[in-house]
Design a protein around this motif. Structure first.
Motif, PDB file in Angstrom:
ATOM      1  N   ASN A  86       0.821  -1.213   0.000  1.00  0.00           N
ATOM      2  CA  ASN A  86       0.000   0.000   0.000  1.00  0.00           C
ATOM      3  C   ASN A  86       0.855   1.264   0.000  1.00  0.00           C
ATOM      4  O   ASN A  86       0.480   2.254  -0.613  1.00  0.00           O
ATOM      5  N   LEU A  87       1.988   1.236   0.686  1.00  0.00           N
ATOM      6  CA  LEU A  87       2.876   2.404   0.734  1.00  0.00           C
ATOM      7  C   LEU A  87       4.018   2.303  -0.261  1.00  0.00           C
ATOM      8  O   LEU A  87       4.484   3.316  -0.769  1.00  0.00           O
ATOM      9  N   TRP A 110       2.218  -3.789  10.955  1.00  0.00           N
ATOM     10  CA  TRP A 110       2.210  -2.539  10.209  1.00  0.00           C
ATOM     11  C   TRP A 110       1.418  -1.458  10.923  1.00  0.00           C
ATOM     12  O   TRP A 110       0.266  -1.658  11.296  1.00  0.00           O
ATOM     13  N   GLY A 111       2.061  -0.304  11.101  1.00  0.00           N
ATOM     14  CA  GLY A 111       1.369   0.872  11.602  1.00  0.00           C
ATOM     15  C   GLY A 111       1.007   0.866  13.070  1.00  0.00           C
ATOM     16  O   GLY A 111       0.363   1.784  13.551  1.00  0.00           O
ATOM     17  N   LYS A 112       1.388  -0.145  13.806  1.00  0.00           N
ATOM     18  CA  LYS A 112       1.038  -0.220  15.227  1.00  0.00           C
ATOM     19  C   LYS A 112       2.034   0.538  16.091  1.00  0.00           C
ATOM     20  O   LYS A 112       1.660   1.304  16.961  1.00  0.00           O
TER      21      LYS A 112
END
Length: 141
Positions: A86-87, A110-112
């Motif tokens: 996605n990134l 991811w992203g946590k």
């Protein structure tokens, strides 16, 4: 004609471990999880289905080889393998050794939480262990 170039974000966030026939092998700069990434060295590929059939099979073989090495080295409770993108739109496969005791368990990594960078010495130790475990399969051994 395009040439393969590693996406800048992957270049920034990882260390080079070595090369298989198809993929670069990278170590994610996050010591919270043993985390390696395979990047097929093919230009302009975002999805597995875009690879030629022979490259798809080679990617699977290399993913399994890396997975076996990670499990043998780190003995995780679970090995997560994912192609998110996605990134970073360049095709890459994450191989993340997970433990019931890690900070993100049982959720995704991811992203946590912000990454916790390796020291140069710590990164060198993990890279050496991975290279040793993959010896005989790396290009340029």
């Amino acid at each position: 004609m395009s040439f393969f170039q590693l996406h800048p974000r992957l270049h920034q966030d990882t260390f080079l471990v070595g090369h298989f026939a198809l993929c670069k092998i990278l170590l994610m700069n996050d010591k919270q999880y043993p985390w390696a990434i395979l990047v097929p060295q093919r230009p302009d590929i975002a999805e597995i289905y875009q690879l030629k059939p022979g490259d798809r099979q080679q990617l699977l073989e290399e993913s399994c080889r890396l997975a076996e090495a990670l499990v043998a080295l780190y003995h995780p409770d679970k090995l997560n393998i994912a192609a998110i993108g996605n990134l970073v739109p360049q095709l890459h496969l994450h191989h993340v050794a997970r433990y019931r005791t890690d900070i993100a368990w049982p959720g995704p990594v991811w992203g946590k939480f912000a990454a916790s960078a390796y020291t140069e010495q710590e990164a060198g130790i993990h890279i050496a262990r991975l290279r040793e475990s993959l010896q005989g399969h790396l290009i340029g051994d």
